[in-house]
Design an enzyme around this catalytic site. Structure first.
Site, PDB file in Angstrom:
ATOM      1  N   HIS A 113     128.792  23.611  60.410  1.00 28.82           N
ATOM      2  CA  HIS A 113     129.496  23.428  59.027  1.00 28.82           C
ATOM      3  C   HIS A 113     131.191  23.678  59.341  1.00 28.82           C
ATOM      4  O   HIS A 113     131.965  23.062  58.728  1.00 28.82           O
ATOM      5  CB  HIS A 113     129.011  24.249  58.016  1.00 28.82           C
TER       6      HIS A 113
ATOM      7  N   GLU B 135     124.383  -9.877  65.607  1.00 28.45           N
ATOM      8  CA  GLU B 135     124.682  -9.238  66.836  1.00 28.45           C
ATOM      9  C   GLU B 135     123.933  -9.837  67.979  1.00 28.45           C
ATOM     10  O   GLU B 135     124.024  -9.334  69.275  1.00 28.45           O
ATOM     11  CB  GLU B 135     124.658  -7.884  66.644  1.00 28.45           C
TER      12      GLU B 135
ATOM     13  N   ASP C 211     126.721  -5.015  70.094  1.00 26.29           N
ATOM     14  CA  ASP C 211     125.658  -5.844  70.781  1.00 26.29           C
ATOM     15  C   ASP C 211     125.913  -7.184  70.991  1.00 26.29           C
ATOM     16  O   ASP C 211     125.540  -7.880  72.111  1.00 26.29           O
ATOM     17  CB  ASP C 211     124.323  -5.551  69.727  1.00 26.29           C
TER      18      ASP C 211
ATOM     19  N   CYS D  46     131.533  -5.130  61.613  1.00 30.73           N
ATOM     20  CA  CYS D  46     131.312  -3.470  61.847  1.00 30.73           C
ATOM     21  C   CYS D  46     131.109  -3.209  63.183  1.00 30.73           C
ATOM     22  O   CYS D  46     130.955  -1.971  63.057  1.00 30.73           O
ATOM     23  CB  CYS D  46     130.093  -3.202  60.840  1.00 30.73           C
TER      24      CYS D  46
HETATM   25  C1  PEP Z   1     126.940  -3.614  66.879  1.00 29.58           C
HETATM   26  O1  PEP Z   1     126.134  -3.641  67.535  1.00 29.58           O
HETATM   27  O2  PEP Z   1     128.256  -3.920  66.910  1.00 29.58           O
HETATM   28  C2  PEP Z   1     126.594  -2.495  65.907  1.00 29.58           C
HETATM   29  C3  PEP Z   1     127.603  -2.230  64.694  1.00 29.58           C
HETATM   30  O3  PEP Z   1     125.752  -1.773  65.690  1.00 29.58           O
HETATM   31  P1  PEP Z   1     125.324  -0.479  66.575  1.00 29.58           P
HETATM   32  O4  PEP Z   1     126.560  -0.067  67.227  1.00 29.58           O
HETATM   33  O5  PEP Z   1     124.698   0.517  65.807  1.00 29.58           O
HETATM   34  O6  PEP Z   1     124.300  -0.828  67.576  1.00 29.58           O
HETATM   35 MG    MG Z   2     124.114  -3.218  66.997  1.00 33.20          MG
END
Ligand code: PEP
Ligand code: MG
Length: 556
Positions: free
Chosen positions: A188, A430, A454, A501
């Site tokens: 924390h 991905e 990925d 993302c």
């Molecule tokens: C990705 O594969 O780009 C992703 C955001 O998922 P993770 O990094 O959790 O595999």
């Molecule tokens: Mg991924």
């Protein structure tokens, strides 16, 4: 290890440990037992009051941490153990509290799970607070525990571990950093340090014993470096480095409430990737407009057994409530590959990244998937919630997952539990097959979120974890960029929102190229948000398109 970024240079303040010792006294009779019990209850009551006072003036995350301590104080196990030591073993209240606190600290301190291990500091904290009231001196160590008071130099706290209330009670205006023997990123104290912008390193071990009060200490909370009495030239280098960092940090902080908009008026949505409620707080600190990716596997990885529907519901709900109307995209469980759950043994595989993972597990273990879906759906009424499916490789998989979402909804209708009827279901793009089939998938998904981490490893056949071939792992490779472009184009053609993302979304070197390709929705680790925003604020779409056109020469 570095637990809160920034460079701190200052004089060491070694926090003295609480000195209370076991007296070994045996209570003479029943009235002495009664007296000690009353004193114990009184001390717990006053300790609770202390915490409530601290909570009143604290920001939300800190208040939540203190709430955990209030709960611990009234935990039947801790209270029951202390009362039994007084009643049965005839120990005085102080001895009983010390013994129970030490035993619990040892149990938690030896736990494998980093999060639970970090709770030892909370137990120590409440023990000290109660002892403070039992044996005088008020609750906890507070500022009185800090050495070398009185000079005007910046201070770096050095301690075995720091409790959140230590950090709250100290005159933080003089504290620029801390170093602890124990603790880690999820302590924390580390969370509070990150929130308050105090540089920190934790888990330094015995090396810290060499530091004496007043020593010059240089600490780099990003790299985890800690220097004791370095030569003046080295201090000077760090002073310069700190100056540069401060200018940049202040500038980036000043962008927090500015919209990410190009010089010619194109608005861009910047969200955060998070895994916990603490990350959510951090996301808001950095001005995130929502959560583009909640990696739910982190909740599963921190638990000792499969989180129940109720536990998951509370976790998702808390994040949605904290997001206060900002969209939150909850990704269903993405385990397998590099992410293991100790209590859910997966078959040993030669190629785990190509094997039993993510949606493949969810479609196979319908029990796990339905439990998670019901928890997400129940939480969906508390904000703007969306479901994101990881590792979708075909239209069939998406259909199967959607059928299970429908089943989860029916279950809730039977139970008369509310959920957001308009909740949208998106898919991670991905896997190369999904990127290539984006035109088909777009007909059945509500949105796409491109996972470049990925996508890059599968497109280039380069293991994202393998240090030896890391130079081959290149998200700017024309093959990866072509796939990304195809996904964005298909989304555009079919009026389907496309987000990104993966790590590429938070890379300022990629911002203009992605903008030029047509991406308007980026989700990244919170600290990257102001960095990417800064690129957007200075760019025009004309420039972004020029960057993209130039790159096109490579990727057509
Ligand atoms: C990705 O594969 O780009 C992703 C955001 O998922 P993770 O990094 O959790 O595999
Ligand atoms: Mg991924």
């Amino acid at each position: 290890m570095g637990v809160s970024p920034g460079i701190a240079i200052g004089r060491a303040c070694v926090i003295r440990q609480f000195q209370a010792a076991i007296t070994g006294e045996t209570l003479a009779d029943a009235s002495a037992v009664e007296r000690e019990k009353v004193q114990f209850h009184d001390a717990v009551g006053r300790a609770t009051e202390d915490l409530r006072v601290l909570m009143a003036g604290a920001e939300t995350t800190v208040a939540e941490i203190l709430e955990v301590q209030v709960e611990l104080l009234h935990d039947p196990m801790w209270e029951g153990e202390v009362l039994s030591k007084i009643g049965t073993d005839k120990k005085n209240a102080g001895d009983a509290v010390l013994e129970v606190t030490q035993a619990l600290m040892e149990t938690f301190g030896n736990m494998e799970d980093e999060y639970l291990r970090a709770r030892a500091a909370d137990i120590e904290d409440i023990g000290k607070r109660v002892m403070g009231h039992l044996r005088g001196g008020g609750g906890g160590r507070g500022p009185a525990g800090v050495g070398s008071d009185g000079d005007e130099t910046d201070q770096i706290l050095v301690a075995t571990d720091l409790s959140p209330s230590d950090l709250i009670a100290l005159d933080i205006s003089r504290v620029v950093g801390f170093a602890t023997r124990a603790g880690g990123k999820t302590s924390h104290a580390s969370i509070v340090a990150r929130l308050r912008g105090i540089a920190a390193v934790a888990g330094c071990g015995e090396g810290l014993d060499a530091i004496a009060d007043g020593d010059m200490v240089v600490l780099d909370g990003a790299s985890g470096i800690l220097l004791i009495n370095p030569i003046p030239e080295v201090v000077e280098q760090y002073v310069e480095k700190r100056k540069e960092q401060l200018v940049t940090t202040r500038f980036l902080q000043s962008l927090k409430n500015r919209e990410a908009i190009t010089t010619d008026g194109t608005a861009v949505h910047l969200s955060a990737n998070i895994g916990s409620i603490e990350d959510m707080e951090q996301a808001l600190e950095y001005g995130a407009q929502g959560v583009g990716l909640l990696r739910t596997e982190l909740l599963f990885m921190q638990s000792n057994s499969l989180p129940t529907e109720e536990e998951q519901f509370i976790f998702y709900k808390n994040i949605l409530v904290r997001a206060a109307g900002r969209p939150v995209t909850i990704r269903t469980l993405d385990i397998g590959g590099d992410k293991a759950l100790p209590y859910l043994p997966l078959p040993k595989e030669d190629n785990p990244f190509l094997g039993y993972r993510a949606i493949r597990i969810s479609l196979d273990r319908k029990d796990l998937f339905l439990t998670q879906l019901k928890a997400i759906l129940r939480a969906s009424v508390f904000g703007e919630c969306r479901i994101l499916l990881p590792m979708i490789g075909s239209v069939q998989e998406l259909r199967q997952a959607k059928a299970l979402i429908a089943e989860a909804k029916e279950g809730l209708i039977r139970q008369q539990l509310p959920y957001d009827k308009d909740i949208r279901t998106g898919i991670m793009i991905e896997v190369p097959s999904a990127a290539i089939m984006a035109d088909q998938l777009a007909k059945e998904a509500d949105f796409f979120s491109i996972g470049t981490n990925d996508l890059c490893q599968y497109t280039l056949a380069v293991d994202r974890m393998n240090e030896k071939i890391k130079s081959l792992y290149d998200p700017f490779h024309p093959a990866v960029l072509r796939l990304i472009r195809n996904v964005i184009e298909q989304g555009y053609l079919q009026h389907l929102p496309v987000e990104m993302c993966g790590e590429l979304a938070g890379d300022p070197q990629a911002t203009l190229l992605l903008l030029g390709m047509g991406l308007r929705d980026f989700s990244m680790n919170a600290p990257s948000i102001p960095v990417v925003k800064n690129v957007i604020l200075q760019a025009s779409m004309a420039v972004a398109r020029a960057v993209y056109t130039k790159e096109m020469n490579n990727i057509v």
